[in-house]
Design a protein around this motif. Structure first.
Motif, PDB file in Angstrom:
ATOM      1  N   GLU A 189      50.735  43.706   3.365  1.00 48.79           N
ATOM      2  CA  GLU A 189      50.706  43.436   4.808  1.00 48.79           C
ATOM      3  C   GLU A 189      49.280  43.476   5.341  1.00 48.79           C
ATOM      4  O   GLU A 189      48.879  42.639   6.149  1.00 48.79           O
ATOM      5  CB  GLU A 189      51.566  44.473   5.529  1.00 48.79           C
ATOM      6  N   GLY A 224      47.120  40.817   2.586  1.00 48.76           N
ATOM      7  CA  GLY A 224      47.669  39.491   2.353  1.00 48.76           C
ATOM      8  C   GLY A 224      48.029  39.147   0.926  1.00 48.76           C
ATOM      9  O   GLY A 224      48.556  38.066   0.658  1.00 48.76           O
ATOM     10  N   HIS A 243      54.277  40.356  -6.448  1.00 46.32           N
ATOM     11  CA  HIS A 243      52.994  39.984  -5.846  1.00 46.32           C
ATOM     12  C   HIS A 243      51.954  39.652  -6.923  1.00 46.32           C
ATOM     13  O   HIS A 243      51.148  38.735  -6.749  1.00 46.32           O
ATOM     14  CB  HIS A 243      52.494  41.110  -4.951  1.00 46.32           C
TER      15      HIS A 243
END
Length: 245
Positions: free
Chosen positions: A77, A80, A126
């Motif tokens: 958050e 990014g 991620h």
């Protein structure tokens, strides 16, 4: 300031002291934006003050899956993305099997092994997106078990096994998996040991050799994560010159 990691986002667990702290500072010096996680957030705030780059302080208990998921989410958050996970959080509570306080075994397994697994699990989506790097801090005890360190060694052998399986699953998708296995390093690890005989043994070992410093391991971490994308340094074993096994 070096920029080999300019714009990259790194999450370091167990960053409040020792190897984790040194790694966070070294990665920040290379231009990375660094999220640092640990239970002792006061120490993390001090680290953030010393770091040359942007640092996000996270209260993190790797044995708590919700805490782990929250730390990863807050990192992404804020910055990014997530490019590198340095899985460093660990405890070493050595002692003989006979008469052992088995709650210490549970603590080591939950922190060293399950904690690193939980963090990989939360971070992996991620890292796949960024074609990033998972870096696991293991130990020479993950290669050679010795008396009075059976459970600690078992957790470190487990880290190595998990990392190799993970590597086979994700390397073709561009995510590199690195295992760093330090020998005797001058850190707080032995301070957690309750057994006076074990502490004295460690003190004598440290006095008998030129021990590694956390910064030596941080240099190895920086080396591994700054290789070209087609180069995967999967394993680094790093001992003091004076350490025989």
């Amino acid at each position: 300031m070096s920029t080999r990691l300019d714009g990259k986002v790194v999450l370091v667990t167990g960053a409040s002291s020792g190897i984790g702290e040194a790694a966070a500072l070294a990665l920040s010096a290379e231009g990375a934006r660094v999220a640092v996680g640990a239970r002792r957030t006061d120490r993390l705030e001090s680290l953030a003050d010393k770091a040359p780059g942007e640092v996000l302080v996270l209260e993190l208990d790797v044995t708590d899956q919700e805490s782990v998921r929250s730390a990863v989410a807050r990192t992404v958050e804020r910055f990014g993305a997530l490019d590198v996970l340095v899985n460093n959080a660990g405890v070493m509570l050595n002692g003989p099997v006979l008469g052992a306080d088995t709650s210490e075994w549970t603590r080591m397994v939950e922190t060293n092994l399950l904690g690193s697994m939980y963090t990989v699990h939360a971070a992996l989506p991620h890292l796949l997106e960024s074609k990033g790097t998972v870096l696991q801090i293991s130990s020479t005890s993950g290669r050679i078990a010795s008396a009075n360190s059976g459970v600690y060694a078992a957790t470190k052998f487990g880290i190595t096994a998990f990392a190799e399986s993970l590597r086979q699953e994700i390397t073709a998708q561009g995510v590199r998996v690195v295992v760093v296995e330090p020998g005797f390093v001058a850190t707080e690890l032995m301070a957690h040991v309750k057994d006076p005989a074990m502490r004295e043994m460690a003190r004598k070992m440290a006095a008998s050799m030129r021990t590694l410093q956390p910064e030596d391991i941080a240099d190895a971490i920086v080396y591994a994560v700054t290789q070209p994308e087609h180069v995967a340094v999967n394993e680094i074993l790093i001992r003091p010159t004076d350490q025989t096994r």
